[in-house]
Motif scaffolding. Structure first.
Motif: not given
Length: 209
Positions: A7-28
């Protein structure tokens, strides 16, 4: 079943996407996902965060519907209702990870510092109740040389308050304490940077082997 470290790794990866401007692209986020969740939920992490409008947990961790059980209150403080909410999610859903999420330039922290340094200032009794829960983390820092550097004082106080809230969860509930002892739960502290968007996990995180 998701483990706390997963779960921690998943949060870290999600935050990485957010910081890089890639957030939301994979969300259903469509109707089919909403329909899936009608029958129940299985959030993989519990986030106890601040109410600040600049720190929405789902966005900064790039997670979607049903992923996070989010509790928000000014100053990410821990009162009985917050403990009960964490207990509920941990017990009912088997959620393995709790994150106490503070953030830079927190207004509740700044208000508490102001109350400690200027005790004569008046405020509403409701705001006072929040300040009083933060005060034990802030008062010792105000008594140091940090009082001469407001930004540094706020920065240290934010982390001290996160640690205090995380420890309150660890030791303020028999249910959570037993889950920790059984290895079914991990409680960590983190800080979100308004300036960079990065979430840094700094309290209660196991060291990498």
């Amino acid at each position: 079943m998701t483990t706390a470290l997963e779960a921690l790794a998943r949060l870290r990866e999600g935050n990485r996407r957010f910081v890089e401007g890639r957030g939301g692209s994979h969300l259903n986020l469509n109707e089919s996902r909403r329909s899936e969740l009608v029958a129940g939920q299985k959030p993989f992490a519990i986030i106890l965060g601040c109410s600040d409008s600049r720190v929405p947990a789902e966005l900064v961790f790039d997670q979607g519907l049903g992923d996070l059980f989010v509790i928000r209150i000014a100053g990410n403080i821990v009162a009985p209702s917050q403990i009960g909410s964490v207990e509920f999610a941990a017990e009912q859903f088997g959620t393995p990870l709790v994150v106490v999420l503070g953030h830079s330039r927190c207004g509740a922290i700044a208000a508490t510092i102001d109350a400690v340094m200027h005790p004569a200032a008046s405020t509403s009794r409701h705001i006072h109740s929040i300040v009083e829960r933060i005060r034990p983390s802030v008062a010792p820092l105000v008594a140091t040389e940090l009082r001469h550097d407001h930004d540094a004082l706020v920065g240290h106080a934010v982390r001290a308050n996160v640690r205090a809230s995380a420890n309150h969860l660890r030791h303020g509930s028999e249910i959570l304490e037993q889950m920790l002892l059984d290895g079914r739960l991990m409680i960590v502290g983190a800080e979100y940077s308004l300036e960079t968007g990065v979430v840094e996990f700094f309290d209660g995180v196991p060291e990498a082997p």
